[in-house]
Scaffold this motif. Structure first.
Motif: not given
Length: 396
Positions: A212-241
């Protein structure tokens, strides 16, 4: 509240709302401790507020229409259908939400804090030490300060929550959200594939992406969020990288399941504007103990499907303000706050898990749905509630 010193640990959306609530409720001194030395407005993610929840919070004096937002009305559910560029819509739901950029909402709340609030950046709280009629806050530089009330608005790794519930940690939900933003001007064509007031949801076996669209710093931005179960589902990824493994998994998933328009949209996202968010949740039994109080994600972490992160933090602040205004006895006021908000945290936790199962972990045969089947399925998830209503809104 009749005077007294209040510490707010955390200076993000929850922290700003808590500081404003404490000041308006009568605290003589309010100090906000924000560990980041930089301003927070550069966080380029989106969030949504249900129209009904916004109206409650506006009436409580915690939001107003001057804060930049964009209206949303419709949520189409889209599957890949051959090489049709935008995919096939199996049905659409009403989506009466307001879209915000995290940074613009935070800036609006930060600007509302009166000058009397002492907002300190680069002030990391390492420990909170409860006392019978207050608490001491210990900072990374070794200094300590004493307060009559300490509000934990410091997110899912809350130091204040650790003082109340030693050893309690959020539980990994077993799947991940890939997130990103890009300028709306960089969207591919055709323009009619993504109407301005839509929040398309691209669905596939084992997940979905909402955009969906959101207000951005200099105009309109688009924000997306994609959900899925990665192959190594047993362990959470360490951080945001966004690691090579997670990036490759995401690309393969899009190649197999995304219509071309939406695949290209995600791939146009700048690398520096994309990250991963492991999905956690938690809710504490009590949000007030002694002179320690929890607010926002520090009190309850709900899965993002609920759209309740910012809403709940603002609701918590509104109810805390009302409780502090209504009773000159601080301990009695905190007991009222706990009675009203602890059950809400548990309710949102349950709603998030229900939505997580329906939208990621036990998805239906999306391509077989039509409008009637979509309506029936959505009503069974609890998603039509738009979050939990504010209990007994505060006043200006």
């Amino acid at each position: 509240m009749r005077g007294g010193r209040v510490a707010v640990v955390g200076g993000s959306i929850a922290g700003c709302a808590a500081a404003l609530a404490a000041r308006r409720a009568g605290a003589a001194e309010v100090v906000v401790f924000e560990r980041s030395a930089e301003r927070l407005q550069d966080r380029g993610v989106g969030l949504v507020l249900h129209n009904d929840r916004y109206a409650e919070l506006e009436a409580a004096g915690h939001l107003d229409a001057s804060m930049p937002w964009l209206p949303m009305e419709r949520r189409p559910w889209i599957v890949r259908d051959g090489e049709d560029r935008a995919g096939r819509t199996v049905g659409a739901l009403e989506f009466p939400f307001r879209a915000y950029g995290w940074s613009s909402l935070w800036s609006g709340l930060r600007d509302r804090l009166p000058d009397a609030v002492d907002h300190r950046t680069g002030a990391a709280v390492t420990e909170v030490l409860p006392e019978p009629d207050g608490a001491r806050v210990r900072l990374a530089d070794g200094t300590e300060e004493r307060f009559d009330l300490v509000v934990g608005a410091d997110g899912y790794r809350s130091t204040v929550r650790s003082a109340m519930y030693p050893g309690l940690e959020a539980e990994y939900g077993g799947y991940v959200a890939w997130r990103g933003t890009l300028p709306a001007a960089d969207l591919p064509g055709p323009a009619d594939a993504f109407p301005e007031r839509d929040a398309p949801t691209i669905v596939y076996p084992g997940g979905h992406m909402i955009i969906y669209r959101i207000p951005g710093a200099t105009g309109v931005d688009v924000n997306w969020v994609l959900y899925a179960t990665p192959p190594s589902a047993a362990d959470a990824p360490p951080g945001r990288e966004l690691t090579d493994e997670l990036r490759d998994f995401q690309q393969d998933l899009m190649d197999r399941h995304f219509p071309p328009f939406w695949r290209e949209t995600v791939r146009r996202t700048p690398a520096e504007a994309a990250f991963v968010q492991p999905i956690y949740d938690l809710a504490v039994e009590h949000v007030a103990r002694g002179r320690l109080v929890l607010l926002g994600d520090a009190a309850a972490i709900a899965r993002p499907h609920t759209g309740s992160g910012a809403i709940k933090a603002l609701q918590d602040a509104a109810v805390l303000e009302e409780a502090l205004r209504a009773d000159g006895d601080l301990d009695a006021a905190l007991a009222v706050y706990d009675a009203k908000r602890a059950p809400v945290g548990r309710a949102i936790l349950g709603l998030g898990r229900s939505l997580g199962r329906a939208l990621v972990q036990q998805t239906p045969d999306w391509a077989a749905l039509d409008q009637a089947a979509l309506d029936t399925w959505w009503n069974t998830t609890g998603g039509q509630t738009g979050g939990v209503a504010l209990l007994s809104p505060g006043r200006r």
